[in-house]
Design a protein around this motif. Structure first.
Motif, PDB file in Angstrom:
ATOM      1  N   THR A   1      -5.130  -6.754  -3.308  1.00  5.24           N
ATOM      2  CA  THR A   1      -4.091  -7.701  -3.732  1.00  5.24           C
ATOM      3  C   THR A   1      -3.180  -8.059  -2.570  1.00  5.24           C
ATOM      4  O   THR A   1      -2.873  -9.236  -2.341  1.00  5.24           O
ATOM      5  CB  THR A   1      -3.255  -7.073  -4.872  1.00  5.24           C
ATOM      6  OG1 THR A   1      -4.151  -6.700  -5.922  1.00  5.24           O
ATOM      7  CG2 THR A   1      -2.227  -8.036  -5.410  1.00  5.24           C
ATOM      8  N   VAL A   2      -2.767  -7.041  -1.825  1.00  6.28           N
ATOM      9  CA  VAL A   2      -1.876  -7.301  -0.680  1.00  6.28           C
ATOM     10  C   VAL A   2      -2.589  -8.159   0.361  1.00  6.28           C
ATOM     11  O   VAL A   2      -2.035  -9.144   0.868  1.00  6.28           O
ATOM     12  CB  VAL A   2      -1.399  -5.969  -0.055  1.00  6.28           C
ATOM     13  CG1 VAL A   2      -0.694  -6.219   1.268  1.00  6.28           C
ATOM     14  CG2 VAL A   2      -0.466  -5.243  -1.010  1.00  6.28           C
ATOM     15  N   MET A   3      -3.840  -7.811   0.638  1.00 11.07           N
ATOM     16  CA  MET A   3      -4.588  -8.594   1.634  1.00 11.07           C
ATOM     17  C   MET A   3      -4.730 -10.042   1.179  1.00 11.07           C
ATOM     18  O   MET A   3      -4.603 -10.972   1.985  1.00 11.07           O
ATOM     19  CB  MET A   3      -5.979  -7.977   1.864  1.00 11.07           C
ATOM     20  CG  MET A   3      -5.946  -6.689   2.659  1.00 11.07           C
ATOM     21  SD  MET A   3      -7.588  -6.023   2.980  1.00 11.07           S
ATOM     22  CE  MET A   3      -8.131  -7.086   4.314  1.00 11.07           C
ATOM     23  N   CYS A   4      -4.990 -10.213  -0.113  1.00  6.78           N
ATOM     24  CA  CYS A   4      -5.133 -11.569  -0.660  1.00  6.78           C
ATOM     25  C   CYS A   4      -3.821 -12.335  -0.501  1.00  6.78           C
ATOM     26  O   CYS A   4      -3.816 -13.483  -0.048  1.00  6.78           O
ATOM     27  CB  CYS A   4      -5.534 -11.470  -2.127  1.00  6.78           C
ATOM     28  SG  CYS A   4      -5.587 -13.051  -2.946  1.00  6.78           S
ATOM     29  N   ASP A   5      -2.710 -11.675  -0.841  1.00  3.20           N
ATOM     30  CA  ASP A   5      -1.396 -12.330  -0.712  1.00  3.20           C
ATOM     31  C   ASP A   5      -1.105 -12.708   0.736  1.00  3.20           C
ATOM     32  O   ASP A   5      -0.418 -13.689   1.002  1.00  3.20           O
ATOM     33  CB  ASP A   5      -0.290 -11.395  -1.217  1.00  3.20           C
ATOM     34  CG  ASP A   5      -0.255 -11.331  -2.733  1.00  3.20           C
ATOM     35  OD1 ASP A   5      -0.938 -12.160  -3.362  1.00  3.20           O
ATOM     36  OD2 ASP A   5       0.438 -10.453  -3.281  1.00  3.20           O
ATOM     37  N   LEU A   6      -1.627 -11.905   1.653  1.00  2.00           N
ATOM     38  CA  LEU A   6      -1.346 -12.160   3.069  1.00  2.00           C
ATOM     39  C   LEU A   6      -2.352 -13.121   3.692  1.00  2.00           C
ATOM     40  O   LEU A   6      -2.314 -13.374   4.893  1.00  2.00           O
ATOM     41  CB  LEU A   6      -1.345 -10.844   3.851  1.00  2.00           C
ATOM     42  CG  LEU A   6      -0.247  -9.855   3.468  1.00  2.00           C
ATOM     43  CD1 LEU A   6      -0.388  -8.562   4.251  1.00  2.00           C
ATOM     44  CD2 LEU A   6       1.127 -10.452   3.682  1.00  2.00           C
TER      45      LEU A   6
ATOM     46  N   MET B   1      -4.235  -8.030  10.306  1.00  3.19           N
ATOM     47  CA  MET B   1      -5.231  -8.929   9.704  1.00  3.19           C
ATOM     48  C   MET B   1      -5.630 -10.071  10.625  1.00  3.19           C
ATOM     49  O   MET B   1      -6.735 -10.605  10.499  1.00  3.19           O
ATOM     50  CB  MET B   1      -4.710  -9.490   8.382  1.00  3.19           C
ATOM     51  CG  MET B   1      -5.012  -8.555   7.225  1.00  3.19           C
ATOM     52  SD  MET B   1      -4.338  -9.168   5.686  1.00  3.19           S
ATOM     53  CE  MET B   1      -4.818 -10.860   5.706  1.00  3.19           C
TER      54      MET B   1
ATOM     55  N   ARG C   1     -13.759  -5.090   3.865  1.00  6.19           N
ATOM     56  CA  ARG C   1     -13.049  -3.871   4.251  1.00  6.19           C
ATOM     57  C   ARG C   1     -13.327  -2.735   3.265  1.00  6.19           C
ATOM     58  O   ARG C   1     -13.599  -1.603   3.656  1.00  6.19           O
ATOM     59  CB  ARG C   1     -11.554  -4.161   4.306  1.00  6.19           C
ATOM     60  CG  ARG C   1     -10.792  -2.959   4.811  1.00  6.19           C
ATOM     61  CD  ARG C   1      -9.309  -3.131   4.764  1.00  6.19           C
ATOM     62  NE  ARG C   1      -8.736  -1.811   4.929  1.00  6.19           N
ATOM     63  CZ  ARG C   1      -7.866  -1.490   5.844  1.00  6.19           C
ATOM     64  NH1 ARG C   1      -7.450  -2.381   6.686  1.00  6.19           N
ATOM     65  NH2 ARG C   1      -7.403  -0.262   5.916  1.00  6.19           N
TER      66      ARG C   1
ATOM     67  N   MET D   1       0.826  -5.101   8.635  1.00 11.59           N
ATOM     68  CA  MET D   1      -0.469  -5.506   8.080  1.00 11.59           C
ATOM     69  C   MET D   1      -0.855  -6.968   8.349  1.00 11.59           C
ATOM     70  O   MET D   1      -2.006  -7.237   8.734  1.00 11.59           O
ATOM     71  CB  MET D   1      -0.496  -5.236   6.587  1.00 11.59           C
ATOM     72  CG  MET D   1      -1.895  -5.219   6.072  1.00 11.59           C
ATOM     73  SD  MET D   1      -1.971  -4.473   4.494  1.00 11.59           S
ATOM     74  CE  MET D   1      -3.606  -4.995   4.033  1.00 11.59           C
TER      75      MET D   1
ATOM     76  N   ILE E   1       0.903  -1.145   0.000  1.00  9.14           N
ATOM     77  CA  ILE E   1       0.000   0.000   0.000  1.00  9.14           C
ATOM     78  C   ILE E   1       0.941   1.194   0.000  1.00  9.14           C
ATOM     79  O   ILE E   1       1.499   1.557   1.034  1.00  9.14           O
ATOM     80  CB  ILE E   1      -0.911   0.043   1.251  1.00  9.14           C
ATOM     81  CG1 ILE E   1      -1.464  -1.342   1.588  1.00  9.14           C
ATOM     82  CG2 ILE E   1      -2.013   1.059   1.076  1.00  9.14           C
ATOM     83  CD1 ILE E   1      -2.286  -1.986   0.531  1.00  9.14           C
TER      84      ILE E   1
ATOM     85  N   GLU F   1      -4.766  -2.354  -4.964  1.00  5.22           N
ATOM     86  CA  GLU F   1      -3.489  -2.807  -4.396  1.00  5.22           C
ATOM     87  C   GLU F   1      -3.689  -3.333  -2.968  1.00  5.22           C
ATOM     88  O   GLU F   1      -3.066  -4.309  -2.570  1.00  5.22           O
ATOM     89  CB  GLU F   1      -2.438  -1.691  -4.428  1.00  5.22           C
ATOM     90  CG  GLU F   1      -2.745  -0.506  -3.542  1.00  5.22           C
ATOM     91  CD  GLU F   1      -1.667   0.571  -3.579  1.00  5.22           C
ATOM     92  OE1 GLU F   1      -1.698   1.448  -2.715  1.00  5.22           O
ATOM     93  OE2 GLU F   1      -0.816   0.551  -4.481  1.00  5.22           O
ATOM     94  N   LEU F   2      -4.606  -2.685  -2.247  1.00  3.06           N
ATOM     95  CA  LEU F   2      -4.898  -3.158  -0.893  1.00  3.06           C
ATOM     96  C   LEU F   2      -5.501  -4.563  -0.943  1.00  3.06           C
ATOM     97  O   LEU F   2      -5.127  -5.450  -0.160  1.00  3.06           O
ATOM     98  CB  LEU F   2      -5.862  -2.186  -0.198  1.00  3.06           C
ATOM     99  CG  LEU F   2      -6.362  -2.595   1.184  1.00  3.06           C
ATOM    100  CD1 LEU F   2      -5.227  -2.689   2.172  1.00  3.06           C
ATOM    101  CD2 LEU F   2      -7.425  -1.634   1.695  1.00  3.06           C
TER     102      LEU F   2
END
Lengths: 245, 286
Positions: free
Chosen positions: B189-194, A121, B204, A117, A106, B186-187
């Motif tokens: 995508t990042v959340m998905c990767d994590l 989560m 969210r 992050m 981000i 991008e958020l």
């Protein structure tokens, strides 16, 4: 009905984090990985080397559950990827720390917030994770840049930030796709040593890179990927030497 | 709500606010049409004409007027002179009618008090006239011609028109909110990767869009309310600041209250759908 198999879970409990058996994978009409057999264990570091376009990134995509195998069996942390539900896959993903070749962040958030992050989560509050994240920031060597937005970081700092984020939630498996790209040889070796350190806390580490010399940085099991076919170079871990330390 | 009201989100905010304003204004307009239609119907139903059949001449009219004073449902009664008859015929018929061209008039105009739905108003009035020695018939406004059926049709059209317009605005809000999800890709995508599930990542983004929609809807609804008040003050001669609270029924506030809620739901749903799609794209390559 649970889609978890007890034998698979036992395998995971015995430290087998990843087992690929005769896996084919690819994109559209192209098959990139062909008949791949691979295993990664807790507390071990695996280095997958190979020329460009050999399929190293595709292998990491399979390992991070982003690319389902077309055939064969992929067992990641006791879960059969081909049979798992979306929720189970997400659960497994949370146990994987992934450092992409071009990490996504981000961009307007600070490095600190990006690193935190994975912890946010899983529901941790800032006061619970602040110290851990600061420690991680120091560990990867970006203390000075921690409060800057990621978009202001250099390429090497971004890479370190990605490593810190990958380690934040104390993952069982760490995947790094070409983590030394664009770095000086000395910086690259430092980054690989940093990743390899995680074996000491019981994590399994898989590094994909073109640079075969990285195998000297730590006790590493080497694998070679060429034209989609993977072969194991080392069958047992080399002894730890001062050079590798 | 992180950065939802700054930078590029400002344009989205005002898009949502405008859509909410339009929907709320349409709702208020429909309500105004509805109230006017009800008022017209009430006035129409409160009016009838009595035609005296016997006795003939001024004596019959006078007796009828006396009998109607005590008749049930009758608020007032007045003999219709030639001047008034000519005026009404001109108004209803379109062409000019002169009083001197009319034959002797044997009609009275009566104003009726509101009665229950199953009350035979005409029968009661005719009975009262008969008791007074007058034979007459009562002519009420018919329901089959323009005045009667049109009122319910107008009310129905106003209601469904406002609902249809609000739905169109909700679709606009929903599609606009997809833009917010696109900017948060991008958020996602990042959340998905994590390891975020689709529900977590989409939730969210949907929450952020819903809060933005709620604020924008509140602003749009409030603006529509202000505009409605100004229009009332300008258009309705009897409207004053003091009289407004009595003139505004609770139901008139419904579009203003519905605007933020509707905008929040529509924006949240649109953003959720888009974020789910982006999550699915990020979760599975190949």
């Amino acid at each position: 009905m649970s889609r978890l198999n007890h034998t698979d879970l036992e395998l995971f409990e015995r430290g087998v984090l990843v087992r690929l058996s005769n896996v084919d994978a690819g994109y559209g009409a192209a098959t990139v990985l062909m008949g791949v057999d691979f295993e990664a264990r807790a507390g071990e570091v695996a280095l997958v080397t190979g020329p460009a376009a050999a399929g190293k990134t595709t292998l990491t995509h399979v390992l991070r559950l982003a690319l389902p195998p077309r055939s064969g069996r992929a067992l990641i942390m006791g879960v059969d990827v081909g049979r798992a539900s979306g929720r189970q896959l997400a659960e497994v993903k949370r146990k994987i720390g992934y450092v992409a070749e071009t990490p996504t962040f981000i961009e307007h958030w600070s490095a600190f917030d990006n690193i935190a992050m994975p912890l946010r989560m899983i529901g941790k509050k800032p006061r619970e994770y602040a110290d851990d994240v600061r420690e991680l920031v120091d560990f990867v060597g970006i203390s000075e840049a921690a409060d800057l937005p990621v978009e202001k970081l250099s390429g090497a700092e971004r890479r370190r930030c990605a490593i810190a984020r990958a380690l934040a939630a104390k993952p069982h498996l760490i995947l790094a796709d070409d983590p030394t790209a664009g770095m000086s040889p000395a910086d690259g070796r430092r980054v690989v040593r940093l990743l390899a350190e995680m074996r000491r806390v019981g994590a399994g580490v898989v590094i994909a890179s073109q640079d075969e010399s990285l195998a000297d940085c730590a006790p590493i099991l080497r694998w070679r990927l060429e034209r989609g076919r993977l072969t194991q170079v080392d069958t047992s871990l080399p002894a730890e030497t001062e050079a590798s330390e | 709500m992180r950065n939802a009201l700054t930078g590029v989100e400002r344009a989205l905010f005002w898009t949502l606010a405008f859509a909410a304003f339009a929907a709320a204004a349409a709702g208020l307009g429909a309500r105004a049409v509805d109230r006017l239609a009800v008022q017209y119907e009430t006035q129409r139903n409160a009016y009838a004409i009595v035609r005296v059949l016997a006795p003939e001449g001024p004596a019959g009219l006078s007796a009828a007027e006396s009998a109607l004073r005590g008749a049930p449902h009758v608020a007032s009664a007045a003999v219709m002179d030639a001047q008034r008859a000519a005026q009404l015929l001109t108004q209803w018929g379109g062409g000019e009618v002169l009083p001197e061209d009319l034959p002797p008039i044997r009609l009275l105009e009566i104003e009726l008090r509101p009665a229950g739905p199953n009350v035979d108003v005409s029968g009661d009035v005719v009975a009262a006239l008969a008791q007074g020695g007058v034979t007459a018939e009562v002519i009420e406004a018919p329901n089959t011609t323009a005045g009667g059926g049109a009122v319910s049709r107008v009310r129905t059209a106003a209601l469904w028109g406002a609902i249809a317009f609000a739905l169109v605005m909700a679709i606009i809000v929903s599609l606009s909110a997809r833009g917010l999800a696109a900017r948060r890709r991008e958020l996602v995508t990042v959340m998905c990767d994590l390891g975020a599930t689709r529900g977590q990542a989409a939730g969210r983004i949907a929450d952020e869009a819903a809060v933005l929609g709620l604020y924008a809807g509140a602003v749009g609804g409030a603006l529509a309310g202000v505009v409605a008040l100004v229009v009332m003050l300008l258009v309705i001669p009897a409207a004053t600041i003091e009289a407004l609270p009595q003139m505004i029924l609770p139901i008139d506030l419904a579009p203003i209250i519905a605007a933020p809620l509707g905008a929040a739901v529509a924006a949240g749903a649109g953003a959720r759908a888009a974020a789910s799609y982006f999550h699915a794209k990020a979760a599975r390559l190949g």
